[in-house]
Scaffold this motif. Sequence first.
Motif: not given
Length: 427
Positions: A243-245, A268-273, A296-301, A351-360
């Motif tokens: 799973s990739i943020p 492969l899983i794509l995970s976005t905010n 809060i996961s600004n690198a993915m904005d 942190e937020p980006h990894a949390s998103i990948a974990y969630t999906i």
Amino acid sequence: MKLYNLKKKNEIVNFSNAVKLGLGAKQGLFFPKNLPIFSKETIKNLLKKKFVHRSQKILSLLIGSEIKKKIIYSSVKSAFSFSEPKISKIKKNIACCELFHGPTLAFKDYGAKFMAHILSFLNKKKKLITILTATSGDTGAAVAHAFYKMKNIKVVILYPKGKISTIQKKLFCTLGKNIITIAIDGSFDDCQKLVKQSFNDQEIKKYTQLNSANSINISRLLAQICYFFEIFHLIKKKNIVLSIPCGNFGNLTAGLLAKSMGLPIKKLILSTNSNDTIPRFLKEGIWNPYPTISTISNAMDISKPNNWTRVEEIFKRKKWNIKELGYGSVTEKETIKNLKELFKKYKYISEPHASIAYTILKKEIKKEEYGIFLGTAHPIKFKKTVERNLKIKLKKSKIISNLSNLKEFCYNIKPDFKKLKRILIKN
């Protein structure tokens, strides 16, 4: 190695020119004409090697004879001289691959440092090269540190004003010397648009040779392939799902390239905010980017990810079904909820980006699979968010401790191409 322009397929260049040009005609991305496919035996032997040695082999096989092996080997050895990827087990069938132990505490250190070494070698005539890049948070620091004080190379970094963390900003706005930073009063997509306009401007080209160090540049993507192989060296499991943020989709592209070469990634899983252009596109079949939302996961904005054209090209070339990609978007509420879950339930600070990948990943994974989500940035880079939500105090790293009192050097402009052009020509 031969590469073609995805927007003008009769434009074919070698690896060296693809690195030096960054973008092709019509702002097209370069894509490898041929990719090696490793046999199971070759992969088995590669996975026995240590990270740096294996990466040297992989990049040498990809690039071919146009750059001597000893140059590729020395470039990889220097570029990957920091801590290797690490695996942190979360529970029985889920782990995090930490890619943030480099000099700027982000996964982008791998690609940026390799590109810097290769570009320095290729600049044999010692012409002035301007690296113009946009950042949504982590690219800026990685690129700035990779090229800092490098002769005949100037770096200009655009970032969305007020939309990156204080630590992210401090990591690249305090360097000075050959690093010029510009805060744009707008979104990352505005920054990316200005970069593309610059590459099309003939007057700018008279003053300097422009290049980009975003994941637009093929050298960065090829370097990122290497840590996907490292995951399989570190984890001896079958049915591995990753799973990739996703922001600009460079990491997903690298993972798909590794899979196309024979690495046995099951899925492969794509995970976005909330910037969910691609999940909506995959679900509805309609390309409809919304205005970029600050999170809060600004690198993915990012609403218009550059590398999506490369992703589509891989599926087309391999005759894979793009619907086999896992995907999902995560709200701020869910991001925080799972950031807390990782800490309270599993004692893991994320942190937020990894949390998103974990969630999906949690939603997509099946019983027989082993899931790995990518940790792309150190929690300290999102200190305020992490401390506020987890109610803890993070230990400062040496890298961060030295930043607080440093002076920032930065231009501030609206997303106005004429103003950017004046700065580029002036400097």
